[in-house]
Motif scaffolding. Structure first.
Motif, PDB file in Angstrom:
ATOM      1  N   VAL A 146       2.192  -4.706  -3.850  1.00  0.00           N
ATOM      2  CA  VAL A 146       1.095  -4.412  -5.191  1.00  0.00           C
ATOM      3  C   VAL A 146       0.702  -3.050  -4.599  1.00  0.00           C
ATOM      4  CG1 VAL A 146      -0.315  -4.467  -7.229  1.00  0.00           C
ATOM      5  CG2 VAL A 146      -0.244  -6.136  -5.600  1.00  0.00           C
ATOM      6  N   TYR A 147       2.223  -2.330  -6.293  1.00  0.00           N
ATOM      7  CA  TYR A 147       2.144  -0.646  -5.992  1.00  0.00           C
ATOM      8  C   TYR A 147       2.072   0.114  -7.193  1.00  0.00           C
ATOM      9  CZ  TYR A 147       5.848  -1.201  -2.099  1.00  0.00           C
ATOM     10  OH  TYR A 147       6.420  -2.142  -1.170  1.00  0.00           O
ATOM     11  N   VAL A 148       1.352   1.488  -6.873  1.00  0.00           N
ATOM     12  CA  VAL A 148       1.006   2.037  -8.394  1.00  0.00           C
ATOM     13  C   VAL A 148       2.095   2.663  -8.283  1.00  0.00           C
ATOM     14  CG1 VAL A 148      -0.458   3.592  -8.968  1.00  0.00           C
ATOM     15  CG2 VAL A 148      -1.741   1.941  -7.778  1.00  0.00           C
ATOM     16  N   LEU A 149       2.944   2.245  -9.461  1.00  0.00           N
ATOM     17  CA  LEU A 149       4.145   4.005 -10.032  1.00  0.00           C
ATOM     18  C   LEU A 149       3.422   4.848 -10.245  1.00  0.00           C
ATOM     19  CD1 LEU A 149       5.156   0.738 -12.149  1.00  0.00           C
ATOM     20  CD2 LEU A 149       6.792   2.068 -10.655  1.00  0.00           C
ATOM     21  N   GLU A 150       3.681   5.687  -9.727  1.00  0.00           N
ATOM     22  CA  GLU A 150       3.535   7.220 -10.164  1.00  0.00           C
ATOM     23  C   GLU A 150       4.924   8.120 -10.327  1.00  0.00           C
ATOM     24  OE1 GLU A 150      -0.877   7.567  -7.006  1.00  0.00           O
ATOM     25  OE2 GLU A 150       1.511   7.571  -6.243  1.00  0.00           O
ATOM     26  N   ASN A 151       4.462   9.478 -10.766  1.00  0.00           N
ATOM     27  CA  ASN A 151       4.888  10.496 -11.359  1.00  0.00           C
ATOM     28  C   ASN A 151       6.268   9.768 -12.042  1.00  0.00           C
ATOM     29  OD1 ASN A 151       4.286  12.040  -9.093  1.00  0.00           O
ATOM     30  ND2 ASN A 151       5.353  10.816  -7.597  1.00  0.00           N
TER      31      ASN A 151
END
Length: 140
Positions: free
Chosen positions: A86-91
């Motif tokens: 699981v990842y957090v999408l940033e930028n």
């Protein structure tokens, strides 16, 4: 590894031959498909447990809800079977920041997000449920 792609019709025919029930009518066609799809699901478990499930990883994006800590993964990915990462999408979605796996006892120390955050769930889908003419790659 070489693929061993077979149609479900071939697999059912092979099952009938091995069980010496060719031409026997005590099982309906629907029951034979159910038996074979159950065997495919068990094979899928073996494939995933032994590390080959990564071959089938796919992903789905979702947004968090402010104040919500837990999410139903089956509403995010209707074919969900196992989490891969699981990842957090940033930028603006150009950077993926991985989330570390937590034990149940660690969850109580975390708070729910206070804003909407886009997440990416990489997961292994559940085993295919086959009908006439469809194929399964059982991996040699």
């Amino acid at each position: 590894m070489a693929a061993r792609t077979q149609t479900i019709d071939f697999l059912i025919s092979r099952m009938e031959k091995l069980c010496d029930i060719e031409g026997d009518t005590h099982l309906s066609s629907a029951e034979k498909f159910e038996i074979m799809n159950s065997a495919i699901a068990e094979t899928w478990d073996v494939i995933c447990t032994n590390g080959m499930g990564e071959k089938y990883v796919t992903y789905a994006n979702f947004s968090t809800v402010a104040g919500t800590l837990a999410y139903n993964l089956f509403t995010i990915a209707t074919d969900f079977y196992r989490i891969h990462k699981v990842y957090v999408l940033e930028n603006g979605g150009t950077t993926l920041r991985p989330l570390t796996r937590l034990s149940t006892s660690e969850i109580q120390t975390f708070t729910a997000p206070t804003s909407v955050v886009t997440m990416r769930l990489y997961y292994i889908p559940y085993s295919p449920v086959l009908t006439t003419g469809q194929t399964f790659d059982g991996i040699n």
